[in-house]
Scaffold this motif. Structure first.
Motif, PDB file in Angstrom:
ATOM      1  N   UNK A 112      54.981  57.932  49.044  1.00 33.74           N
ATOM      2  CA  UNK A 112      55.282  57.430  49.599  1.00 33.74           C
ATOM      3  C   UNK A 112      55.847  55.536  48.969  1.00 33.74           C
ATOM      4  N   UNK A 113      55.543  55.807  47.472  1.00 30.80           N
ATOM      5  CA  UNK A 113      55.912  54.635  46.791  1.00 30.80           C
ATOM      6  C   UNK A 113      56.941  54.944  46.047  1.00 30.80           C
ATOM      7  N   UNK A 114      56.748  55.999  45.943  1.00 31.43           N
ATOM      8  CA  UNK A 114      57.955  56.634  44.294  1.00 31.43           C
ATOM      9  C   UNK A 114      59.610  57.195  45.012  1.00 31.43           C
ATOM     10  N   UNK A 115      60.279  56.865  44.720  1.00 33.87           N
ATOM     11  CA  UNK A 115      61.550  57.545  44.490  1.00 33.87           C
ATOM     12  C   UNK A 115      62.236  57.682  42.970  1.00 33.87           C
ATOM     13  N   UNK A 116      62.534  59.013  43.163  1.00 34.49           N
ATOM     14  CA  UNK A 116      62.805  59.950  42.309  1.00 34.49           C
ATOM     15  C   UNK A 116      64.596  60.119  42.446  1.00 34.49           C
ATOM     16  N   UNK A 117      65.262  59.691  40.684  1.00 31.19           N
ATOM     17  CA  UNK A 117      66.258  59.760  40.514  1.00 31.19           C
ATOM     18  C   UNK A 117      66.676  61.568  40.272  1.00 31.19           C
ATOM     19  N   UNK A 118      67.640  61.686  41.004  1.00 32.81           N
ATOM     20  CA  UNK A 118      67.772  63.394  40.646  1.00 32.81           C
ATOM     21  C   UNK A 118      69.598  63.118  40.581  1.00 32.81           C
ATOM     22  N   UNK A 119      70.204  64.716  39.859  1.00 31.21           N
ATOM     23  CA  UNK A 119      71.131  64.692  38.988  1.00 31.21           C
ATOM     24  C   UNK A 119      72.531  63.517  39.288  1.00 31.21           C
ATOM     25  N   UNK A 158      61.177  57.066  39.443  1.00 33.88           N
ATOM     26  CA  UNK A 158      60.586  57.838  38.012  1.00 33.88           C
ATOM     27  C   UNK A 158      62.225  58.727  37.496  1.00 33.88           C
ATOM     28  N   UNK A 159      62.215  59.339  36.169  1.00 35.32           N
ATOM     29  CA  UNK A 159      63.423  60.472  36.444  1.00 35.32           C
ATOM     30  C   UNK A 159      62.715  61.407  35.219  1.00 35.32           C
ATOM     31  N   UNK A 160      63.753  62.727  35.746  1.00 33.10           N
ATOM     32  CA  UNK A 160      63.186  63.128  34.330  1.00 33.10           C
ATOM     33  C   UNK A 160      64.987  64.306  33.599  1.00 33.10           C
ATOM     34  N   UNK A 161      64.866  64.014  31.991  1.00 35.37           N
ATOM     35  CA  UNK A 161      66.476  64.257  31.978  1.00 35.37           C
ATOM     36  C   UNK A 161      66.059  64.920  30.532  1.00 35.37           C
ATOM     37  N   UNK A 207      61.270  52.379  31.562  1.00 33.50           N
ATOM     38  CA  UNK A 207      60.595  52.834  30.542  1.00 33.50           C
ATOM     39  C   UNK A 207      60.033  54.784  29.962  1.00 33.50           C
ATOM     40  N   UNK A 208      60.305  54.966  28.998  1.00 29.76           N
ATOM     41  CA  UNK A 208      60.296  56.196  28.508  1.00 29.76           C
ATOM     42  C   UNK A 208      58.467  56.583  28.652  1.00 29.76           C
ATOM     43  N   UNK A 209      58.169  57.610  29.366  1.00 28.04           N
ATOM     44  CA  UNK A 209      56.713  57.136  29.476  1.00 28.04           C
ATOM     45  C   UNK A 209      56.218  59.199  28.805  1.00 28.04           C
ATOM     46  N   UNK A 210      57.355  60.002  29.423  1.00 30.19           N
ATOM     47  CA  UNK A 210      56.998  61.541  27.990  1.00 30.19           C
ATOM     48  C   UNK A 210      58.028  61.757  28.019  1.00 30.19           C
ATOM     49  N   UNK A 211      57.745  62.171  26.823  1.00 29.39           N
ATOM     50  CA  UNK A 211      58.500  63.362  25.419  1.00 29.39           C
ATOM     51  C   UNK A 211      58.348  64.478  25.272  1.00 29.39           C
ATOM     52  N   UNK A 231      64.228  68.756  24.452  1.00 25.07           N
ATOM     53  CA  UNK A 231      62.875  67.407  24.866  1.00 25.07           C
ATOM     54  C   UNK A 231      63.524  67.088  26.046  1.00 25.07           C
ATOM     55  N   UNK A 232      62.509  67.022  26.711  1.00 22.99           N
ATOM     56  CA  UNK A 232      62.542  67.014  28.754  1.00 22.99           C
ATOM     57  C   UNK A 232      61.927  65.274  27.792  1.00 22.99           C
ATOM     58  N   UNK A 233      62.198  64.313  28.830  1.00 29.02           N
ATOM     59  CA  UNK A 233      61.715  63.471  28.822  1.00 29.02           C
ATOM     60  C   UNK A 233      61.616  62.342  30.280  1.00 29.02           C
ATOM     61  N   UNK A 234      60.167  61.893  30.403  1.00 27.42           N
ATOM     62  CA  UNK A 234      59.948  61.099  31.882  1.00 27.42           C
ATOM     63  C   UNK A 234      60.387  59.522  32.102  1.00 27.42           C
ATOM     64  N   UNK A 235      61.100  58.893  32.911  1.00 26.43           N
ATOM     65  CA  UNK A 235      61.395  57.890  32.682  1.00 26.43           C
ATOM     66  C   UNK A 235      60.320  57.152  34.166  1.00 26.43           C
ATOM     67  N   UNK A 236      60.486  56.225  34.155  1.00 19.55           N
ATOM     68  CA  UNK A 236      59.735  55.457  34.972  1.00 19.55           C
ATOM     69  C   UNK A 236      60.178  53.678  35.261  1.00 19.55           C
ATOM     70  N   UNK A 237      60.481  53.256  36.510  1.00 22.73           N
ATOM     71  CA  UNK A 237      60.417  51.828  36.365  1.00 22.73           C
ATOM     72  C   UNK A 237      60.056  51.042  37.755  1.00 22.73           C
TER      73      UNK A 237
END
Length: 159
Positions: A76-83, A116-119, A136-140, A151-157
């Protein structure tokens, strides 16, 4: 460059799958599991997206597709950026920045509080754009995906 941003339309899915397959195999060495994942994401979106809270942005220059970005609901509060994808000839001209801004603006207008996104770390230009625009890079995490070491990364804003 006079670029139109359109919704997903007939022919877009096949074109996007083929371009992802071709370019990621060439640039990253990804195997056929990658375009299969892209097709599944696109077909799921096409079959079941909420038009009030999810959107595709397909960039067109006349009759030529140049790239895309998608905004989908994670919760409900988070959109995911894809593709997020640009053809090589469309890179370095500000189109990526425009697509990202349009996608984030849409998410904000829909009432999402964050994105949030995954790249992959190897997508240096995209990662530099995310960093420059406040993500912000939150996961690598190193792993093997699509037949190669990545190296998978998770980013958020916050929006």
């Amino acid at each position: 460059m006079d670029i139109d941003l359109k919704h997903l339309s007939p022919g877009d899915i096949d074109w996007l799958v083929e371009q992802h397959r071709r370019l990621y195999a060439h640039d990253e060495g990804f195997d056929e599991t990658f375009p299969a994942l892209v097709r599944q994401i696109l077909e799921d979106f096409d079959a079941d997206h909420d038009q009030t809270a999810e959107r595709a942005f397909i960039a067109w220059d006349g009759a030529q597709r140049l790239g895309c970005i998608f905004c989908v609901r994670e919760d409900e509060e988070t959109a995911k950026l894809r593709l997020f994808f640009l053809m090589p000839e469309a890179r370095g001209k500000g189109l990526g920045k425009r697509l990202l801004a349009e996608c984030m603006g849409f998410a904000r207008d829909c009432g999402y509080r964050r994105m949030a996104l995954w790249t992959h770390e190897s997508h240096r230009a995209a990662c530099a754009l995310y960093q420059k625009t406040g993500w912000r890079l939150v996961r690598s995490t190193p792993k093997v995906s699509f037949g190669v070491e990545v190296v998978e990364q998770g980013w958020e804003i916050d929006l």
